[in-house]
Design an enzyme around this catalytic site. Structure first.
Site, PDB file in Angstrom:
ATOM      1  CG  ASP A   9     -15.111  22.431 -46.517  1.00  0.00           C
ATOM      2  OD1 ASP A   9     -14.835  23.123 -45.522  1.00  0.00           O
ATOM      3  OD2 ASP A   9     -14.517  21.362 -46.771  1.00  0.00           O
ATOM      4  CE1 TYR A  39      -2.431  27.048 -43.379  1.00  0.00           C
ATOM      5  CE2 TYR A  39      -1.131  27.500 -41.413  1.00  0.00           C
ATOM      6  CZ  TYR A  39      -1.289  27.553 -42.798  1.00  0.00           C
ATOM      7  OH  TYR A  39      -0.305  28.103 -43.574  1.00  0.00           O
ATOM      8  CE1 TYR A  90      -3.757  24.997 -47.877  1.00  0.00           C
ATOM      9  CE2 TYR A  90      -2.618  26.931 -47.035  1.00  0.00           C
ATOM     10  CZ  TYR A  90      -2.686  25.570 -47.214  1.00  0.00           C
ATOM     11  OH  TYR A  90      -1.680  24.768 -46.729  1.00  0.00           O
ATOM     12  CG  HIS A 118     -10.751  22.812 -46.359  1.00  0.00           C
ATOM     13  ND1 HIS A 118     -11.897  22.163 -45.956  1.00  0.00           N
ATOM     14  CD2 HIS A 118      -9.791  22.443 -45.465  1.00  0.00           C
ATOM     15  CE1 HIS A 118     -11.640  21.427 -44.878  1.00  0.00           C
ATOM     16  NE2 HIS A 118     -10.385  21.594 -44.556  1.00  0.00           N
ATOM     17  CG  ASN A 155      -9.673  17.341 -39.048  1.00  0.00           C
ATOM     18  OD1 ASN A 155     -10.213  16.462 -38.380  1.00  0.00           O
ATOM     19  ND2 ASN A 155      -8.750  17.064 -39.947  1.00  0.00           N
ATOM     20  CG  ASN A 158      -5.666  21.508 -38.385  1.00  0.00           C
ATOM     21  OD1 ASN A 158      -5.325  22.679 -38.347  1.00  0.00           O
ATOM     22  ND2 ASN A 158      -4.809  20.521 -38.513  1.00  0.00           N
TER      23      ASN A 158
END
Length: 194
Positions: free
Chosen positions: A96, A69, A18, A23, A117, A71
Site C-alpha cells: 500500500d 506484522y 486486519y 494496509h 515501515n 513493520n
C-alpha cells in the site's frame, strides 16, 4: 529479470482483524495472483511466511505473505530470498502507498520507503533498497487523521466499489514485471492508472 525463480511478496498484517484494511492490499494482490496461477493453497513455510510455488507469466514464481506484522516483515522476506535463492533483482514487493491516490498503481525499483515501515524493515534486512515494488495507492487520510490509524481502517464504501478493479490492475502490473521487465511494464501501467 533472470529466468530463475522470482519472488512476489504481498505485504499485510496477519489475522482476521486486519484482513479488510488498507494496509493489507498487498495480500489481496498476491492472493489474486495465486488464483490466476491455478488456485493452489498457500502453506506455512519455515521462513514464517505463507508460500505458494507456481508458474505465472511464463516462469516459476514463489508467492508469499509474511506471517509477521508489517513493520517486521524484513526477516521473512530475507529468509525467502535466501531459501529460494532469489536474487534481489527478481524480488517484487506489493504494498500500500499513502502517496498515491486510491487505486493508482506505480512500479519502481529502489528508492525511498516513503515512511512505510514494512519497506523499511525489508530494506534493512536485505541490506539494499534495489528490489522491485508494486505500489498500490490508498490515498491520504482525511483531515488530521493519523496515517497509522488510516492504513488500519477498512476501505470506504466508494473505494470498495473500485477495489476489485484496482487489485486486478496491480496483479496485471506484477505479471508484466515478471514477463516484460520494469521499463515496459511502467510504460504500460503508468499510462493506465492515473
Amino acid at each position: 529479470m533472470t529466468p530463475g525463480p522470482a519472488l512476489v511478496v504481498g505485504l499485510g498484517n496477519p489475522g482476521p482483524d486486519y484482513a479488510e484494511t488498507r494496509h493489507n492490499v498487498g495480500f489481496r494482490v498476491v492472493e489474486l495472483l495465486a488464483a490466476r496461477a491455478g488456485g493452489g493453497r498457500f502453506s506455512r513455510h519455515r521462513t514464517n511466511s505463507d508460500v505458494l510455488e507456481a508458474r505465472l507469466a511464463g516462469r516459476r514464481v514463489v508467492l508469499a505473505k509474511p506471517r509477521t506484522y508489517m513493520n517486521v516483515s524484513g526477516g521473512p522476506v530475507a529468509g525467502l530470498t535466501k531459501y529460494f535463492s532469489v536474487p534481489i533483482e527478481d524480488l517484487v514487493v506489493v504494498h500500500d502507498d499513502l502517496d498515491l491516490g486510491f487505486g493508482v498503481v506505480r512500479l519502481k525499483r529502489g528508492g525511498g520507503e516513503g515512511g512505510h515501515n514494512g519497506l523499511r524493515s525489508i530494506s534493512s534486512a536485505l541490506g539494499t533498497k534495489e528490489y522491485l515494488r508494486v505500489r498500490f495507492g490508498i490515498g491520504r487520510p482525511p483531515g488530521r487523521q493519523d496515517p497509522a490509524d488510516f492504513v488500519l481502517k477498512r476501505f470506504s464504501g466508494a473505494e470498495k466499489k473500485e477495489l476489485e478493479f484496482a487489485v486486478d490492475l496491480a496483479a496485471d502490473a506484477a505479471e508484466a514485471l515478471l514477463s516484460d521487465g520494469l521499463e515496459p511494464a511502467q510504460n504500460k501501467f503508468h499510462a493506465l492508472s492515473g
